[in-house]
Design a protein around this motif. Structure first.
Motif, PDB file in Angstrom:
ATOM      1  N   PHE A  16       1.034  -1.055   0.093  1.00  0.00           N
ATOM      2  CA  PHE A  16      -0.148   0.030   0.002  1.00  0.00           C
ATOM      3  C   PHE A  16       1.001   1.152  -0.034  1.00  0.00           C
ATOM      4  CE2 PHE A  16      -2.655  -3.250   2.423  1.00  0.00           C
ATOM      5  CZ  PHE A  16      -3.818  -3.342   1.353  1.00  0.00           C
ATOM      6  N   SER A  46      -5.004  -9.611   7.988  1.00  0.00           N
ATOM      7  CA  SER A  46      -6.390  -9.410   7.238  1.00  0.00           C
ATOM      8  C   SER A  46      -6.111  -8.987   5.803  1.00  0.00           C
ATOM      9  CB  SER A  46      -7.080  -8.103   7.855  1.00  0.00           C
ATOM     10  OG  SER A  46      -7.342  -8.423   9.191  1.00  0.00           O
ATOM     11  N   GLU A 172     -10.764 -12.969  13.424  1.00  0.00           N
ATOM     12  CA  GLU A 172     -11.159 -12.536  14.589  1.00  0.00           C
ATOM     13  C   GLU A 172     -12.407 -12.706  15.088  1.00  0.00           C
ATOM     14  OE1 GLU A 172      -9.293  -8.866  16.891  1.00  0.00           O
ATOM     15  OE2 GLU A 172      -8.201  -8.802  15.092  1.00  0.00           O
ATOM     16  N   LYS A 398       0.805   1.377  13.965  1.00  0.00           N
ATOM     17  CA  LYS A 398       1.496   1.040  12.699  1.00  0.00           C
ATOM     18  C   LYS A 398       0.941   1.838  11.394  1.00  0.00           C
ATOM     19  CE  LYS A 398       3.787  -2.631  10.359  1.00  0.00           C
ATOM     20  NZ  LYS A 398       3.080  -3.026   9.153  1.00  0.00           N
ATOM     21  N   SER A 408      -7.235   3.401   6.769  1.00  0.00           N
ATOM     22  CA  SER A 408      -6.123   2.627   5.888  1.00  0.00           C
ATOM     23  C   SER A 408      -5.667   1.623   7.067  1.00  0.00           C
ATOM     24  CB  SER A 408      -4.954   3.407   5.314  1.00  0.00           C
ATOM     25  OG  SER A 408      -4.396   4.170   6.134  1.00  0.00           O
ATOM     26  N   SER A 410      -5.246  -1.189  10.408  1.00  0.00           N
ATOM     27  CA  SER A 410      -5.623  -2.331  10.462  1.00  0.00           C
ATOM     28  C   SER A 410      -6.417  -2.398  11.779  1.00  0.00           C
ATOM     29  CB  SER A 410      -4.392  -3.373  11.126  1.00  0.00           C
ATOM     30  OG  SER A 410      -3.892  -3.073  12.267  1.00  0.00           O
TER      31      SER A 410
HETATM   32  N1  LIG Z   1      -6.534  -0.174   2.566  1.00  0.00           N
HETATM   33  C1  LIG Z   1      -5.225   0.103   2.980  1.00  0.00           C
HETATM   34  N2  LIG Z   1      -4.532   1.316   2.877  1.00  0.00           N
HETATM   35  C2  LIG Z   1      -3.232   1.452   3.260  1.00  0.00           C
HETATM   36  N3  LIG Z   1      -2.691   0.668   4.170  1.00  0.00           N
HETATM   37  C3  LIG Z   1      -3.460  -0.344   4.378  1.00  0.00           C
HETATM   38  C4  LIG Z   1      -4.696  -0.834   3.975  1.00  0.00           C
HETATM   39  N4  LIG Z   1      -4.891  -1.886   4.681  1.00  0.00           N
HETATM   40  C5  LIG Z   1      -4.070  -2.345   5.507  1.00  0.00           C
HETATM   41  N5  LIG Z   1      -3.207  -1.487   5.360  1.00  0.00           N
HETATM   42  C6  LIG Z   1      -1.771  -1.513   6.116  1.00  0.00           C
HETATM   43  O1  LIG Z   1      -1.130  -2.771   5.912  1.00  0.00           O
HETATM   44  C7  LIG Z   1      -0.801  -3.118   7.126  1.00  0.00           C
HETATM   45  C8  LIG Z   1      -1.376  -4.430   7.623  1.00  0.00           C
HETATM   46  O2  LIG Z   1      -2.531  -4.105   8.008  1.00  0.00           O
HETATM   47  P1  LIG Z   1      -3.619  -5.881   8.154  1.00  0.00           P
HETATM   48  O3  LIG Z   1      -5.153  -5.041   8.385  1.00  0.00           O
HETATM   49  O4  LIG Z   1      -3.520  -6.583   7.207  1.00  0.00           O
HETATM   50  O5  LIG Z   1      -3.218  -6.156   9.674  1.00  0.00           O
HETATM   51  P2  LIG Z   1      -3.694  -7.025  10.669  1.00  0.00           P
HETATM   52  O6  LIG Z   1      -2.739  -8.120  11.084  1.00  0.00           O
HETATM   53  O7  LIG Z   1      -5.058  -7.638  10.367  1.00  0.00           O
HETATM   54  O8  LIG Z   1      -3.704  -6.269  11.932  1.00  0.00           O
HETATM   55  P3  LIG Z   1      -5.255  -6.314  13.331  1.00  0.00           P
HETATM   56  O9  LIG Z   1      -4.697  -7.317  14.059  1.00  0.00           O
HETATM   57  O10 LIG Z   1      -4.782  -5.019  13.895  1.00  0.00           O
HETATM   58  O11 LIG Z   1      -6.432  -6.428  12.694  1.00  0.00           O
HETATM   59  C9  LIG Z   1      -1.092  -2.148   8.163  1.00  0.00           C
HETATM   60  O12 LIG Z   1       0.149  -1.471   8.238  1.00  0.00           O
HETATM   61  C10 LIG Z   1      -2.357  -1.347   7.504  1.00  0.00           C
HETATM   62  O13 LIG Z   1      -2.202   0.055   7.905  1.00  0.00           O
END
Ligand SMILES: Nc1ncnc2c1ncn2[C@@H]1O[C@H](COP(=O)(O)OP(=O)(O)OP(=O)(O)O)[C@@H](O)[C@H]1O
Ligand SMILES: [Mg+2]
Length: 510
Positions: A16, A46, A172, A398, A408, A410
């Protein structure tokens, strides 16, 4: 016998702007297994799941997904294609339409038809059958907005299961569920497994991996740290793999000296504003001391959230009881009035109530705190930025900067933003409704530290938690709710799991 691989993630990288969410990720998911996926907030869990179900189509990432021996090429904007392939997902955020019924939601876009119209009888009988098959305690005709979060989650699961699901992804699923509902979900998963369904399971409650998964993969900063059989690891080991260091204790030691009682609630009673025939708070009393952390324990539906939102002036219609602050009786008719008395509430449903998704992290954090900065904001917004950056850093939010939109982030990082905003407002009384739901173990520890610091500085905290261990690990005293009323307050020295549960279930009455 070697189980065959149903789904292989092969060298997948997803970027991203400013963030590499996944970096050369490879994981093999075996047919019929329950594969756990853990990692800190923002680790990429995710994002990977969204690739598997076509939210991010083939071509928007590099590397391959091999499914049933073939490269999976899901087209842009066609989530239905994944469903046809037998890949179903229950998202981290609820996706139901609040004004529709359970049945309408489950069969949305695939309603059974009779000639021209929708066959409502069949829709509801199919829904009923589905819910019964998986023993989900939800009524097909109920409008979703009237359901508790737990039942909404059950409906999401039913919706995913209404298709032919060879692979079921649960992102989750238990963060909003009560213990009994978690048990039920574990049973459902065991049943699905016996039916040959392959499952990918994401959670921040690491104990769950040891109850249900066969294999666990750990992600850190977008990379796979390891994949190993669950039986070959331990909770401590998983935590270490996730956060990259050893964590000896779950709760930081506070150094609090609670002062005198300055806030009391006596015999509070209140009605449901949407249905005044229903009493939601049936007599609740407690005292709050300066600089203390008061935990509120209770089963889901025991009235904890109703009590605090009523005190905060946001929910129930008061019919009795008294609230005093500094010895004076006060009436709180709105959240604004509560805040003018120095009371803040971090709501349970943060997604809906706590965050403006299109605004930046900075805007979200400083929204309720403008007073603090308005003096010098026009001259120098940098004080505000510095403060927001301080929180962002200490909770390790993060993000590339505090100037990116909250949407944007997580899921867990969004939670951290909401919590920062209220911690920063330094209220006299801070009410936290399940503050660490969906937050990873490392960041939980940081939040606990901030809560301790606030209490040490003389602020008082009221903390609801669905995790009893968290209440017992953090609070000075624990008030227990049972069926809408307070059932006594225990000093932490006396409060054992058993004693709290005896109060929470009404086996013991104060
Ligand atoms: N649509 C988006 N635009 C920009 N950055 C994104 C987008 N979706 C996710 N990210 C970034 O990608 C990274 C991974 O996010 P992700 O949602 O996959 O984390 P996660 O492991 O599911 O975390 P959580 O336990 O908080 O749900 C993060 O830094 C997040 O900010
Ligand atoms: Mg996530």
């Amino acid at each position: 016998m070697e189980q065959d691989v149903l789904l292989e993630v092969k060298n997948v990288t997803k970027e991203f702007p400013g963030v590499t969410a996944l970096s050369d990720v490879s994981i093999k998911i075996k047919r019929g297994e329950i594969h756990g996926l853990c990692g800190e907030n923002g680790a990429g869990k995710s994002t990977l799941m969204k690739i598997l179900c076509g939210v991010y189509p083939h071509g928007s990432y590099s590397g391959d997904i091999i499914y049933n021996g073939k490269v999976l090429r899901l087209g842009a904007g066609s989530i239905h294609q994944a469903i046809e392939e037998g890949i179903a997902i229950v998202y981290q955020e609820l996706t139901l339409i609040p004004l529709m019924t359970v049945g309408e939601n489950i069969f949305l876009g695939k309603e059974p038809r009779t000639g021209v119209g929708i066959d409502w009888n069949k829709l509801y009988s199919d829904t009923d059958e589905l819910l019964k098959r998986y023993k989900l305690p939800v009524s097909p005709h109920e409008v979703v907005k009237n359901l508790g979060v737990g039942q909404m989650q059950m409906t999401e699961i039913a919706k995913a299961l209404s298709e032919k699901a060879d692979v079921l992804i649960l992102d989750e699923p238990t963060s909003a569920l009560s213990e009994a509902e978690v048990d039920k979900l574990m049973e459902i998963l065991a049943t699905l497994k016996s039916l040959g369904v392959t499952c990918i399971y994401i959670s921040h409650k690491l104990e769950e991996f040891f109850r249900i998964t066969d294999t666990v993969s750990v992600l850190r900063d977008g990379k796979v740290v390891t994949t190993l059989p669950t039986k070959d690891t331990s909770l401590e080991k998983l935590v270490q793999l996730m956060v990259g260091r050893e964590m000896k204790e779950r709760f930081p030691k506070g150094n609090r000296k609670p002062g005198e009682v300055f806030f009391t609630v006596e015999g509070l009673r209140a009605l449901d504003p949407n249905d005044p025939s229903r009493e939601i708070v049936k007599g609740a009393s407690f005292e709050l001391r300066k600089g203390e952390i008061l935990g509120i324990a209770g089963l889901m539906g025991s009235g904890r959230t109703e009590l605090v939102t009523t005190i905060f002036g946001e929910y129930g219609i008061l019919t009795g009881g008294k609230i005093t602050l500094d010895g004076q009786e006060i009436k709180i008719g709105s959240a604004r009035e509560a805040m003018s008395h120095g009371i803040s509430l971090v709501p349970e449903d943060r997604k809906r109530q706590g965050l403006v998704l299109i605004q930046t992290i900075l805007q979200n954090i400083s929204l309720p705190n403008l007073d603090r900065f308005s003096g010098f904001m026009r001259i120098n917004g940098s004080a505000e930025i510095a403060e927001a950056e301080k929180f962002s850093k200490s909770l390790s939010i993060k993000a590339p900067s505090v100037h990116v939109a909250a949407e944007s982030l997580s899921g867990g990082n969004q939670q951290k933003v909401v919590i920062s905003k209220w911690l920063m407002s330094e209220p006299r009384i801070l009410i936290l409704d399940d503050p660490t739901r969906g937050i990873d173990v490392g960041a939980k520890f940081e939040i606990y530290k901030l809560i301790n610091q606030l209490a040490e500085a003389g602020y008082s905290i009221i903390m609801i938690s669905s995790e009893l261990e968290e209440v017992l690990g953090m609070a000075d005293r624990v008030m227990v709710m049972w069926e809408g009323r307070s059932n006594g307050t225990l000093d932490i020295a006396q409060a054992t799991q058993e004693k709290v549960m005896a109060r929470a279930t009404g086996i013991e009455i104060a």
